[in-house]
Design an enzyme around this catalytic site. Structure first.
Site, mmCIF file in Angstrom:
data_model
loop_
_atom_site.group_PDB
_atom_site.id
_atom_site.type_symbol
_atom_site.label_atom_id
_atom_site.label_comp_id
_atom_site.label_asym_id
_atom_site.label_seq_id
_atom_site.Cartn_x
_atom_site.Cartn_y
_atom_site.Cartn_z
ATOM 1 N N ALA A 1 0.812 -1.217 0.000
ATOM 2 C CA ALA A 1 0.000 0.000 0.000
ATOM 3 C C ALA A 1 0.851 1.274 0.000
ATOM 4 O O ALA A 1 0.326 2.378 -0.152
ATOM 5 C CB ALA A 1 -0.929 -0.013 1.216
ATOM 6 N N ASP B 1 1.547 -9.453 -9.572
ATOM 7 C CA ASP B 1 1.407 -9.941 -10.958
ATOM 8 C C ASP B 1 0.439 -9.052 -11.744
ATOM 9 O O ASP B 1 0.683 -8.733 -12.914
ATOM 10 C CB ASP B 1 0.847 -11.373 -10.976
ATOM 11 C CG ASP B 1 1.700 -12.344 -10.173
ATOM 12 O OD1 ASP B 1 2.908 -12.081 -10.015
ATOM 13 O OD2 ASP B 1 1.143 -13.356 -9.703
#
Ligand code: ADP
Length: 327
Positions: free
Chosen positions: A238, A268
């Site tokens: 984050a 990914d």
């Protein structure tokens, strides 16, 4: 623009989720949901959803699970023409366990997976090189390297040198998984060799710390720019994403995601959003914004590959927005 992603896709068995957590199959056993995943496979799927032509490169068996992988790839519009099928073989398998504290553990059965033969056979390798030369960009990861034999890795490394000399671009995520490597030194050597032929490095700081012992991001930036990486993106969950593009350094905030359900595939899918945008002409900063958006959709749902309907409705509902930022 066309990209080829190289690596391994596995059969995935995960505890079936319910609102209260894992559903029980009786006698304390969870019911298992069966799917397919693998780092470069996940990225390939989301790049294709971002509107870029993708070819997935791996080896599979001739079993029903391999057949299903091909069906799913085709369902995403991904080119499977470079996938080799080995008779009598089947893909690797992994199981996810969720513990009471929300942590996830992975157990793998992949030692005999056909994908381990990537770039080994001379004839198949020459055919694959011809296919890869048609691509504008190649994407691979530290997991792709870890499952390959050292001879095959050396062949791939030499090919990437030639590929770049002819104008191709290489994107790489170090995705360090200690158990796939003989030693940390072996992993460092291989990753360093491939970093020297990488144009776009999309790294996760946690993996870089585990691999190199970095105590701060500056060490990570210095090492990779010294290796010649012109476009370096460092993901930190984050925390803001770091970008070192040529001689310019910047940070891009990660928008808050209201319900983080499952961070599987976060890195990914970020890579996919980034590459899809970048290959369609967006700047590195715009591509990070696109990467964050793509990851936000994926972590708001369970599983590495979220259903197409959920993925596209997230943007239609004014959620994380389009994956591709045009520049
Ligand atoms: P990895 O999956 O490789 O561990 P990270 O955890 O660094 O990768 O996350 C990759 C990307 O996923 C981040 O750059 C961000 O876009 C998104 N992401 C991950 N965790 C969060 C979170 N808690 N809130 C919002 N976005 C997140």
């Amino acid at each position: 623009m066309k990209l080829a992603a190289l690596g391994e896709v596995m059969v995935e068995l995960a505890p079936q989720a319910s609102e209260k957590g894992a559903q029980s199959g009786g006698a304390g056993r969870p019911l298992l949901a069966q799917s397919y995943a693998g780092d470069t496979y996940n990225t390939a799927v989301y790049i294709a959803r971002g509107g870029v032509d993708v070819s997935y490169v791996t080896l599979l068996g001739d079993d029903p699970y391999s057949e299903e992988v091909l069906t799913r790839l085709a369902g995403e519009g991904i080119d499977t023409s470079a996938i080799v099928r080995l008779p009598g073989r089947c893909p690797g398998l992994y199981m996810i366990q969720n513990t009471a504290d929300g942590e996830r553990y992975f157990t793998y059965w992949r030692g005999e997976a056909p994908a381990r033969e990537l770039f080994t056979d001379v004839d198949r390798r020459e055919q694959l090189k011809a296919h890869l030369r048609q691509m504008d960009c190649l994407y691979l990861s530290g997991i792709t390297l870890a499952i390959m034999t050292s001879e095959a890795r050396a062949e791939l490394l030499a090919f990437l040198g030639e590929y770049r000399a002819n104008g191709g671009r290489v994107a790489f995520d170090s995705n360090y998984r200690p158990r796939l490597w003989r030693s940390v030194e072996a992993a460092r050597t291989a990753v360093a060799e491939f970093m020297a032929v990488t144009d776009m490095a999309l790294l996760t700081f946690e993996d870089e710390q585990a691999l190199w012992g970095d105590t701060d991001t500056e060490q990570c930036v210095q090492r990779n720019t010294a290796a010649g990486v012109a476009e370096l993106v460092i993901k930190r969950g984050a925390e803001p994403v770091l970008l070192q593009y040529r001689s310019e350094r910047s940070e891009v905030e990660v928008p808050a995601v209201s319900s983080v359900l499952d961070t599987t595939g976060a890195g990914d899918s970020f890579n996919a959003g980034y590459l899809a945008a970048r290959l369609q002409g967006a700047s590195p900063e715009q591509s990070i914004v696109a990467g964050n958006r793509c990851a936000a959709r994926v972590i708001g749902h369970r599983g590495a590959i979220i259903p197409r309907a959920d993925y596209f409705s997230a943007s239609a509902a004014g959620g994380p927005g389009e994956a591709v930022a045009q520049g």
